[in-house]
Design an enzyme around this catalytic site. Sequence first.
Site, short mmCIF file in Angstrom:
data_model
loop_
_atom_site.label_atom_id
_atom_site.label_comp_id
_atom_site.label_asym_id
_atom_site.label_seq_id
_atom_site.Cartn_x
_atom_site.Cartn_y
_atom_site.Cartn_z
N LYS A 292 0.83 -1.20 0.00
CA LYS A 292 0.00 0.00 0.00
C LYS A 292 0.87 1.27 0.00
O LYS A 292 2.09 1.20 0.25
CB LYS A 292 -0.92 -0.03 1.23
CG LYS A 292 -1.91 -1.20 1.19
CD LYS A 292 -2.89 -1.14 2.36
CE LYS A 292 -3.87 -2.31 2.29
NZ LYS A 292 -4.91 -2.20 3.34
N TYR B 261 -12.25 -1.77 -3.86
CA TYR B 261 -12.79 -2.05 -2.53
C TYR B 261 -14.32 -1.96 -2.50
O TYR B 261 -14.89 -1.72 -1.43
CB TYR B 261 -12.20 -1.09 -1.51
CG TYR B 261 -10.81 -1.47 -1.01
CD1 TYR B 261 -10.59 -2.67 -0.34
CD2 TYR B 261 -9.72 -0.61 -1.18
CE1 TYR B 261 -9.33 -3.01 0.15
CE2 TYR B 261 -8.46 -0.95 -0.69
CZ TYR B 261 -8.27 -2.15 -0.03
OH TYR B 261 -7.04 -2.48 0.46
N GLU C 109 -9.80 -9.63 -7.86
CA GLU C 109 -8.74 -8.65 -7.59
C GLU C 109 -7.57 -8.79 -8.57
O GLU C 109 -7.00 -7.79 -9.01
CB GLU C 109 -8.25 -8.81 -6.15
CG GLU C 109 -9.32 -8.41 -5.14
CD GLU C 109 -8.88 -8.54 -3.69
OE1 GLU C 109 -7.76 -9.03 -3.44
OE2 GLU C 109 -9.66 -8.13 -2.82
N ASN D 258 -1.96 -0.18 6.87
CA ASN D 258 -1.43 -1.45 7.36
C ASN D 258 -0.51 -2.15 6.36
O ASN D 258 -0.36 -3.36 6.37
CB ASN D 258 -2.58 -2.36 7.82
CG ASN D 258 -3.58 -2.66 6.71
OD1 ASN D 258 -3.41 -2.21 5.59
ND2 ASN D 258 -4.60 -3.43 7.03
N HIS E 198 -1.94 -5.65 1.51
CA HIS E 198 -3.29 -6.21 1.30
C HIS E 198 -3.14 -7.61 0.73
O HIS E 198 -2.20 -7.87 -0.01
CB HIS E 198 -4.08 -5.35 0.31
CG HIS E 198 -5.33 -6.03 -0.18
ND1 HIS E 198 -6.50 -6.01 0.53
CD2 HIS E 198 -5.55 -6.79 -1.28
CE1 HIS E 198 -7.41 -6.73 -0.14
NE2 HIS E 198 -6.85 -7.21 -1.24
P1 CMP Z 1 -7.32 -4.70 3.63
O1 CMP Z 1 -6.86 -6.06 3.97
O2 CMP Z 1 -6.74 -4.03 2.43
O3 CMP Z 1 -8.92 -4.71 3.50
C1 CMP Z 1 -9.72 -3.59 3.75
C2 CMP Z 1 -8.94 -2.46 4.34
O4 CMP Z 1 -9.72 -1.52 5.00
C3 CMP Z 1 -7.99 -2.98 5.42
O5 CMP Z 1 -6.98 -3.73 4.87
C4 CMP Z 1 -7.61 -1.67 6.08
O6 CMP Z 1 -6.66 -0.94 5.32
C5 CMP Z 1 -8.95 -0.95 6.04
N1 CMP Z 1 -9.69 -1.15 7.29
C6 CMP Z 1 -10.23 -2.28 7.75
N2 CMP Z 1 -10.85 -2.07 8.92
C7 CMP Z 1 -10.69 -0.77 9.19
C8 CMP Z 1 -11.12 0.06 10.23
N3 CMP Z 1 -11.83 -0.40 11.26
N4 CMP Z 1 -10.78 1.37 10.18
C9 CMP Z 1 -10.07 1.84 9.14
N5 CMP Z 1 -9.65 1.10 8.09
C10 CMP Z 1 -9.95 -0.19 8.13
#
Ligand code: CMP
Length: 152
Positions: free
Chosen positions: A23, A63, A140, A126, A129
């Site tokens: 990311k 998403y 995806e 984070n 993904h």
């Molecule tokens: P990802 O695995 O890419 O899938 C959805 C994404 O949404 C997740 O990683 C985070 O980057 C984001 N995400 C999921 N839960 C939350 C949350 N509670 N608050 C903010 N971002 C979130």
Amino acid sequence: TRKESSAASDVYKRQERTLSIIKPDGVSRGLIGDVIKHIEGRGLKIVAMKMLHLTQAQARGFYAVHRERPFFEGLTTFMSSGPAVVMVLEGDNAIARWRELMGATDYRKAAEGTIRREFATDIEKNVVHGSDAPETAAFEIGYFFNRFEILA
Ligand code: CMP
């Protein structure tokens, strides 16, 4: 026959592909090499890779399953805030193995030794993904790559 084709698919079904993204936070913090080190070090094969800067519309499309979530707006703004690296990973059980390597979405709950435990700073930012199921992996991967860009 049905029996033969299901037996044949049993032989191959564990050889999977999954979509991985480094990311924008991971790219801007200089973590591309660290993430790839985890991937290759654990025997997952990179069969496609590109760097791109998503528009917010492209992030929303990617998403779309999360469009009703309260974090959707922030997430798609973040995902379009800078370059990201998208990759297709291949291997036995690649979907589950890549998820295990990443660790839990919330880095505070991620296991020791996982990418998110080591590098993530935020539940949204984070670093990585990964697809969560074969159906989402197919969607995806197809979102970013055509068949000629995936090098088996
Ligand atoms: P990802 O695995 O890419 O899938 C959805 C994404 O949404 C997740 O990683 C985070 O980057 C984001 N995400 C999921 N839960 C939350 C949350 N509670 N608050 C903010 N971002 C979130």
